[in-house]
Motif scaffolding. Sequence first.
Motif, PDB file in Angstrom:
ATOM      1  N   LYS A 220       0.834  -1.204   0.000  1.00 28.41           N
ATOM      2  CA  LYS A 220       0.000   0.000   0.000  1.00 28.41           C
ATOM      3  C   LYS A 220       0.869   1.255   0.000  1.00 28.41           C
ATOM      4  O   LYS A 220       1.797   1.376   0.800  1.00 28.41           O
ATOM      5  CB  LYS A 220      -0.904  -0.011   1.243  1.00 28.41           C
ATOM      6  N   GLU A 221       0.601   2.156  -0.934  1.00 22.23           N
ATOM      7  CA  GLU A 221       1.265   3.453  -0.996  1.00 22.23           C
ATOM      8  C   GLU A 221       0.217   4.491  -1.354  1.00 22.23           C
ATOM      9  O   GLU A 221      -0.776   4.177  -2.009  1.00 22.23           O
ATOM     10  CB  GLU A 221       2.358   3.466  -2.074  1.00 22.23           C
ATOM     11  N   ASP A 222       0.439   5.733  -0.949  1.00 18.04           N
ATOM     12  CA  ASP A 222      -0.506   6.776  -1.331  1.00 18.04           C
ATOM     13  C   ASP A 222      -0.040   7.432  -2.643  1.00 18.04           C
ATOM     14  O   ASP A 222       1.087   7.255  -3.089  1.00 18.04           O
ATOM     15  CB  ASP A 222      -0.697   7.807  -0.218  1.00 18.04           C
ATOM     16  N   ALA A 223      -0.932   8.181  -3.258  1.00 23.13           N
ATOM     17  CA  ALA A 223      -0.639   8.790  -4.556  1.00 23.13           C
ATOM     18  C   ALA A 223       0.527   9.757  -4.477  1.00 23.13           C
ATOM     19  O   ALA A 223       1.296   9.888  -5.436  1.00 23.13           O
ATOM     20  CB  ALA A 223      -1.886   9.483  -5.093  1.00 23.13           C
ATOM     21  N   ASP A 224       0.691  10.446  -3.358  1.00 21.46           N
ATOM     22  CA  ASP A 224       1.817  11.375  -3.228  1.00 21.46           C
ATOM     23  C   ASP A 224       3.153  10.648  -3.363  1.00 21.46           C
ATOM     24  O   ASP A 224       4.074  11.152  -4.002  1.00 21.46           O
ATOM     25  CB  ASP A 224       1.759  12.110  -1.883  1.00 21.46           C
ATOM     26  N   ALA A 225       3.251   9.481  -2.765  1.00 20.60           N
ATOM     27  CA  ALA A 225       4.488   8.699  -2.869  1.00 20.60           C
ATOM     28  C   ALA A 225       4.725   8.282  -4.320  1.00 20.60           C
ATOM     29  O   ALA A 225       5.848   8.344  -4.813  1.00 20.60           O
ATOM     30  CB  ALA A 225       4.432   7.476  -1.961  1.00 20.60           C
TER      31      ALA A 225
ATOM     32  N   ASN B  91       3.606   9.838  -7.042  1.00 24.21           N
ATOM     33  CA  ASN B  91       3.982  11.032  -7.801  1.00 24.21           C
ATOM     34  C   ASN B  91       5.423  11.422  -7.536  1.00 24.21           C
ATOM     35  O   ASN B  91       6.126  11.893  -8.429  1.00 24.21           O
ATOM     36  CB  ASN B  91       3.048  12.197  -7.482  1.00 24.21           C
TER      37      ASN B  91
END
Length: 93
Positions: A82-87, A89
């Motif tokens: 799991k990673e967020d979109a900021d990571a 980008n």
Amino acid sequence: EFGSSYPQEAARKGERMKILIGFDDAFMGTVRQFNNSFAVYDYEKVIESLMHSMSREDAEEYFEFNIAGSWVGDDTPGFFTKEDADALNHHRH
């Protein structure tokens, strides 16, 4: 002991794909990509399963060499982290 962690062949609805034996708790489902499908496992849960008999460091090393490092064709299992979109980008730059 973890010899069964090498991907094994399985069939589902007429599709053949590789699965990991002994990691049912980490199984998330399948991914379809173009005309290919493959099993997907939760990376953290795979590591936790391995940690029943080894340290986290040893589990991660075992995973990288014996599981993730076992390319067995286009239907080799994948591992989800799991990673967020900021990571994501941030990695594009």
